[in-house]
Scaffold this motif. Structure first.
Motif, PDB file in Angstrom:
ATOM      1  N   MET A   1       0.840  -1.206   0.000  1.00  0.00           N
ATOM      2  CA  MET A   1       0.000   0.000   0.000  1.00  0.00           C
ATOM      3  C   MET A   1       0.878   1.260   0.000  1.00  0.00           C
ATOM      4  O   MET A   1       1.810   1.369   0.792  1.00  0.00           O
ATOM      5  N   PRO A   2       0.623   2.219  -0.894  1.00  0.00           N
ATOM      6  CA  PRO A   2       1.462   3.409  -0.958  1.00  0.00           C
ATOM      7  C   PRO A   2       1.276   4.296   0.266  1.00  0.00           C
ATOM      8  O   PRO A   2       0.242   4.268   0.926  1.00  0.00           O
ATOM      9  N   GLU A   3       2.323   5.088   0.551  1.00  0.00           N
ATOM     10  CA  GLU A   3       2.222   6.041   1.649  1.00  0.00           C
ATOM     11  C   GLU A   3       1.452   7.258   1.161  1.00  0.00           C
ATOM     12  O   GLU A   3       1.780   7.846   0.131  1.00  0.00           O
ATOM     13  N   HIS A   4       0.426   7.645   1.897  1.00  0.00           N
ATOM     14  CA  HIS A   4      -0.471   8.708   1.445  1.00  0.00           C
ATOM     15  C   HIS A   4      -0.145  10.046   2.094  1.00  0.00           C
ATOM     16  O   HIS A   4       0.225  10.112   3.273  1.00  0.00           O
ATOM     17  N   LEU A   5      -0.276  11.093   1.314  1.00  0.00           N
ATOM     18  CA  LEU A   5      -0.185  12.448   1.850  1.00  0.00           C
ATOM     19  C   LEU A   5      -1.501  12.866   2.492  1.00  0.00           C
ATOM     20  O   LEU A   5      -1.549  13.801   3.292  1.00  0.00           O
ATOM     21  N   ILE A   6      -2.583  12.172   2.088  1.00  0.00           N
ATOM     22  CA  ILE A   6      -3.931  12.456   2.596  1.00  0.00           C
ATOM     23  C   ILE A   6      -4.424  11.224   3.341  1.00  0.00           C
ATOM     24  O   ILE A   6      -4.330  10.097   2.851  1.00  0.00           O
ATOM     25  N   SER A   7      -4.965  11.434   4.531  1.00  0.00           N
ATOM     26  CA  SER A   7      -5.478  10.305   5.313  1.00  0.00           C
ATOM     27  C   SER A   7      -6.849   9.878   4.801  1.00  0.00           C
ATOM     28  O   SER A   7      -7.536  10.637   4.106  1.00  0.00           O
ATOM     29  N   ILE A   8      -7.238   8.670   5.168  1.00  0.00           N
ATOM     30  CA  ILE A   8      -8.566   8.171   4.784  1.00  0.00           C
ATOM     31  C   ILE A   8      -9.656   9.085   5.337  1.00  0.00           C
ATOM     32  O   ILE A   8     -10.630   9.407   4.657  1.00  0.00           O
ATOM     33  N   ASP A   9      -9.502   9.519   6.575  1.00  0.00           N
ATOM     34  CA  ASP A   9     -10.518  10.376   7.197  1.00  0.00           C
ATOM     35  C   ASP A   9     -10.652  11.705   6.459  1.00  0.00           C
ATOM     36  O   ASP A   9     -11.764  12.215   6.260  1.00  0.00           O
ATOM     37  N   GLN A  10      -9.519  12.267   6.031  1.00  0.00           N
ATOM     38  CA  GLN A  10      -9.574  13.510   5.250  1.00  0.00           C
ATOM     39  C   GLN A  10     -10.283  13.281   3.921  1.00  0.00           C
ATOM     40  O   GLN A  10     -11.083  14.102   3.481  1.00  0.00           O
ATOM     41  N   ALA A  11      -9.982  12.166   3.289  1.00  0.00           N
ATOM     42  CA  ALA A  11     -10.559  11.851   1.981  1.00  0.00           C
ATOM     43  C   ALA A  11     -12.063  11.689   2.048  1.00  0.00           C
ATOM     44  O   ALA A  11     -12.768  11.951   1.064  1.00  0.00           O
ATOM     45  N   ARG A  12     -12.572  11.262   3.180  1.00  0.00           N
ATOM     46  CA  ARG A  12     -14.013  11.056   3.342  1.00  0.00           C
ATOM     47  C   ARG A  12     -14.776  12.351   3.580  1.00  0.00           C
ATOM     48  O   ARG A  12     -16.010  12.361   3.531  1.00  0.00           O
ATOM     49  N   GLU A  13     -14.053  13.446   3.834  1.00  0.00           N
ATOM     50  CA  GLU A  13     -14.707  14.684   4.234  1.00  0.00           C
ATOM     51  C   GLU A  13     -14.514  15.839   3.263  1.00  0.00           C
ATOM     52  O   GLU A  13     -15.044  16.923   3.472  1.00  0.00           O
ATOM     53  N   ASN A  14     -13.741  15.628   2.186  1.00  0.00           N
ATOM     54  CA  ASN A  14     -13.395  16.735   1.297  1.00  0.00           C
ATOM     55  C   ASN A  14     -13.218  16.214  -0.124  1.00  0.00           C
ATOM     56  O   ASN A  14     -12.516  15.230  -0.347  1.00  0.00           O
ATOM     57  N   LEU A  15     -13.851  16.885  -1.085  1.00  0.00           N
ATOM     58  CA  LEU A  15     -13.803  16.421  -2.473  1.00  0.00           C
ATOM     59  C   LEU A  15     -12.376  16.387  -3.019  1.00  0.00           C
ATOM     60  O   LEU A  15     -11.952  15.397  -3.628  1.00  0.00           O
ATOM     61  N   LEU A  16     -11.645  17.478  -2.852  1.00  0.00           N
ATOM     62  CA  LEU A  16     -10.299  17.540  -3.412  1.00  0.00           C
ATOM     63  C   LEU A  16      -9.373  16.542  -2.725  1.00  0.00           C
ATOM     64  O   LEU A  16      -8.553  15.892  -3.393  1.00  0.00           O
ATOM     65  N   GLU A  17      -9.488  16.433  -1.429  1.00  0.00           N
ATOM     66  CA  GLU A  17      -8.625  15.480  -0.721  1.00  0.00           C
ATOM     67  C   GLU A  17      -8.967  14.041  -1.085  1.00  0.00           C
ATOM     68  O   GLU A  17      -8.083  13.182  -1.152  1.00  0.00           O
ATOM     69  N   CYS A  18     -10.226  13.782  -1.384  1.00  0.00           N
ATOM     70  CA  CYS A  18     -10.613  12.464  -1.877  1.00  0.00           C
ATOM     71  C   CYS A  18      -9.997  12.223  -3.259  1.00  0.00           C
ATOM     72  O   CYS A  18      -9.493  11.127  -3.543  1.00  0.00           O
ATOM     73  N   ALA A  19     -10.015  13.253  -4.091  1.00  0.00           N
ATOM     74  CA  ALA A  19      -9.411  13.138  -5.419  1.00  0.00           C
ATOM     75  C   ALA A  19      -7.921  12.831  -5.306  1.00  0.00           C
ATOM     76  O   ALA A  19      -7.377  12.005  -6.058  1.00  0.00           O
ATOM     77  N   ILE A  20      -7.246  13.488  -4.372  1.00  0.00           N
ATOM     78  CA  ILE A  20      -5.817  13.241  -4.161  1.00  0.00           C
ATOM     79  C   ILE A  20      -5.591  11.810  -3.700  1.00  0.00           C
ATOM     80  O   ILE A  20      -4.692  11.113  -4.193  1.00  0.00           O
ATOM     81  N   TYR A  21      -6.423  11.358  -2.754  1.00  0.00           N
ATOM     82  CA  TYR A  21      -6.281  10.003  -2.213  1.00  0.00           C
ATOM     83  C   TYR A  21      -6.442   8.963  -3.323  1.00  0.00           C
ATOM     84  O   TYR A  21      -5.654   8.014  -3.423  1.00  0.00           O
ATOM     85  N   LEU A  22      -7.433   9.150  -4.155  1.00  0.00           N
ATOM     86  CA  LEU A  22      -7.652   8.211  -5.263  1.00  0.00           C
ATOM     87  C   LEU A  22      -6.469   8.239  -6.229  1.00  0.00           C
ATOM     88  O   LEU A  22      -6.017   7.194  -6.711  1.00  0.00           O
ATOM     89  N   ALA A  23      -5.976   9.441  -6.512  1.00  0.00           N
ATOM     90  CA  ALA A  23      -4.858   9.575  -7.454  1.00  0.00           C
ATOM     91  C   ALA A  23      -3.618   8.858  -6.943  1.00  0.00           C
ATOM     92  O   ALA A  23      -2.870   8.247  -7.717  1.00  0.00           O
ATOM     93  N   GLU A  24      -3.402   8.934  -5.642  1.00  0.00           N
ATOM     94  CA  GLU A  24      -2.215   8.290  -5.062  1.00  0.00           C
ATOM     95  C   GLU A  24      -2.282   6.766  -5.140  1.00  0.00           C
ATOM     96  O   GLU A  24      -1.260   6.092  -5.034  1.00  0.00           O
ATOM     97  N   ASN A  25      -3.473   6.225  -5.326  1.00  0.00           N
ATOM     98  CA  ASN A  25      -3.631   4.768  -5.399  1.00  0.00           C
ATOM     99  C   ASN A  25      -3.512   4.213  -6.818  1.00  0.00           C
ATOM    100  O   ASN A  25      -3.578   3.001  -7.008  1.00  0.00           O
ATOM    101  N   ILE A  26      -3.351   5.088  -7.799  1.00  0.00           N
ATOM    102  CA  ILE A  26      -3.336   4.636  -9.192  1.00  0.00           C
ATOM    103  C   ILE A  26      -1.996   3.966  -9.519  1.00  0.00           C
ATOM    104  O   ILE A  26      -0.931   4.506  -9.209  1.00  0.00           O
TER     105      ILE A  26
END
Length: 501
Positions: A1-26
């Motif tokens: 699993m990659p190291e994320h700059l954005i936490s799961i909790d942040q990704a669940r609460e903000n559109l842009l941070e969710c976009a970043i989280y998804l991008a980091e998993n590609i």
């Protein structure tokens, strides 16, 4: 699993941070670079340069990484954080891109009026011509003509100097100071003669002639166009006819129909002849000579139609020209002819674009029945909805708010007919912005959530991340808060992303 700059909790609460989280998993390098590129552009808009730099640095594709770092550097200079900007320059591992980043800093520093610092940066560049040229333009804009002249003397490449001189001239044209503009255009004309590459020289001379016309110096334009034509006649290649067309149109704009016709006689490609006649028609219409405009347009169409298969050099250009001719018939209030010609186009995309333009022009002219007829000819649903949104814009610009809203509601009701989800959400975003600007905040908010629902079913983390980043900008601009349903969708996407790693 990659190291994320954005936490799961942040990704669940903000559109842009969710976009970043998804991008980091590609996993795909190309898809990841595309997604990170979009999210970085949105992060930069929010002035979070630290996060933007970290995201850019996370890419292992050098070209994309360095390009994004340059964008972050540009933002740092805008924010007056030059120290961080220079730190990021050192992080760029390509010498050419590093030099380009320093050039960006120099130009933005000059734009702010700190010319001493900008010149200091420029003088340390191995290739400084573009930087000096840009600095000179900014100096001239602030009325520092002597300083601009001194800076231009430091420019080694004639093409860079010509671009700067033309830019300074254009600035004077905008200030309604044609005499000053002509002075710089004369310098640009002389300098263009020193350009080594013939095609680059031709392009520069044509640009100078266009601006002579803007200064009402048709005499100078005609002289320069004649000189440019002599150069063009001495070259070979696929661009020759196109250059001659530009000269012919220039002659016409400079009120020399005789020279325009003579130059057109030298053109061999029927597409280029047709294109030139279309430009003539547009110029005649600007002068309110509708009869001449229509006759010339008919000739343009006839020549394009007469082209045989073996004569076609560029099919895409030919299809585009069919669409432009159709639209020009609409401008001349010949809607039936316009629609008929649009349907003759073998390229469906160009046909639909032409029909959309015809619909908009018809509404502008108060011919709504023809607008409907043109719209009905568009078969591709996403292009039909885009046309409806554009028609709504025309109505809105005519201060017909109710009609504009009716067209927008029609588009909204048909949105689910668009089968490509990534395209659907793009149209939904446009509808969101229009509803809000029309004072329909509740409908706008409703459609924003609908766009998010569409994003949830987009296939591929890359496309989903890009779409989320784009929607995040709308939520922020319109001050929309995430609803519980929105957050639930983000949670689902985050959990789904975990399984695709």
């Amino acid at each position: 699993m990659p190291e994320h700059l954005i936490s799961i909790d942040q990704a669940r609460e903000n559109l842009l941070e969710c976009a970043i989280y998804l991008a980091e998993n590609i996993n795909s390098r190309e898809a990841r670079a595309a997604a990170i590129g979009e999210v970085v552009s949105q992060v930069i808009k929010q002035e979070n340069v630290d996060l933007a730099a970290e995201l850019a640095d996370s890419l292992d594709e050098p070209f994309a990484r360095n390009k994004l770092l340059t964008q972050v550097i540009s933002k740092c200079v805008q924010m007056n954080d030059n120290e961080y900007a220079f730190q990021l320059v050192q992080a760029i591992d390509d010498f050419g891109r590093q030099s380009r980043a320093l050039e960006v800093i120099a130009l933005q520093t000059a734009e702010k009026g700190d010319f001493e610092k900008a010149l200091g940066i420029a003088e340390n560049l191995d290739h400084s011509s573009d930087a000096y040229a840009g600095i000179a333009v900014h100096q001239a804009e602030k009325g520092l003509e002597t300083e601009a002249t001194n800076t231009l003397e430091k420019v080694d490449f004639s093409s860079s100097k010509v671009r700067a001189l033309i830019s300074i001239a254009v600035n004077y044209i905008l200030k309604k100071q044609p005499e000053n503009a002509v002075s710089y255009l004369e310098k640009a004309e002389i300098e263009a003669g020193n350009i080594e590459f013939t095609e680059e020289k031709i392009n520069s001379l044509l640009e100078v002639s266009v601006n002579y016309i803007e200064c009402n110096r048709n005499d100078k334009a005609i002289q320069l166009l004649a000189k440019t034509q002599e150069i063009i006649e001495g070259i070979d290649g696929i661009h020759k006819d196109n250059y001659l067309v530009n000269v012919a149109v220039g002659f016409l704009r400079a009120d020399s129909m005789e020279f325009a016709d003579r130059t057109l006689d030298l053109v061999h490609d029927k597409v280029q002849i047709s294109n030139c006649l279309l430009s003539f028609s547009q110029e005649f219409l600007k002068e309110n000579d509708e009869e001449e405009a229509l006759d010339t347009l008919e000739e343009s169409y006839a020549i394009l139609k007469s082209q045989e298969e073996k004569e076609i050099r560029n099919s895409k250009e030919r299809y585009r020209l069919f669409g432009s001719i159709a639209a020009q018939f609409a401008h001349l209030k010949k809607q039936e002819r316009a629609i008929e010609i649009a349907h003759e186009n073998d390229d469906n995309q160009q046909k639909n674009l032409a029909l959309s333009k015809i619909a908009q022009i018809s509404i502008q002219q108060g011919k709504d029945e023809f607008a409907r007829q043109a719209l009905s000819g568009i078969q591709e649903e996403s292009q039909k909805l885009t046309a409806l949104v554009a028609m709504s814009d025309v109505k809105n610009n005519l201060d017909k708010k109710d009609d504009a809203l009716d067209l927008l509601n029609e588009a909204a009701q048909l949105i689910d007919t668009v089968e490509q989800y990534i395209v659907r959400t793009e149209v939904e975003n446009e509808i969101v912005k229009r509803f809000y600007s029309y004072g329909e905040a509740e409908k706008s908010r409703e459609f924003a959530s609908k766009s998010l629902q569409t994003i949830e079913i987009i296939k591929g983390e890359g496309n989903r991340s890009v779409a989320l980043a784009q929607l995040s900008e709308i939520y922020k601009a319109l001050n929309f808060e995430l609803s519980d349903q929105d957050k639930s969708i983000l949670d689902t996407m985050v959990r789904s992303s975990e399984f695709t790693i």
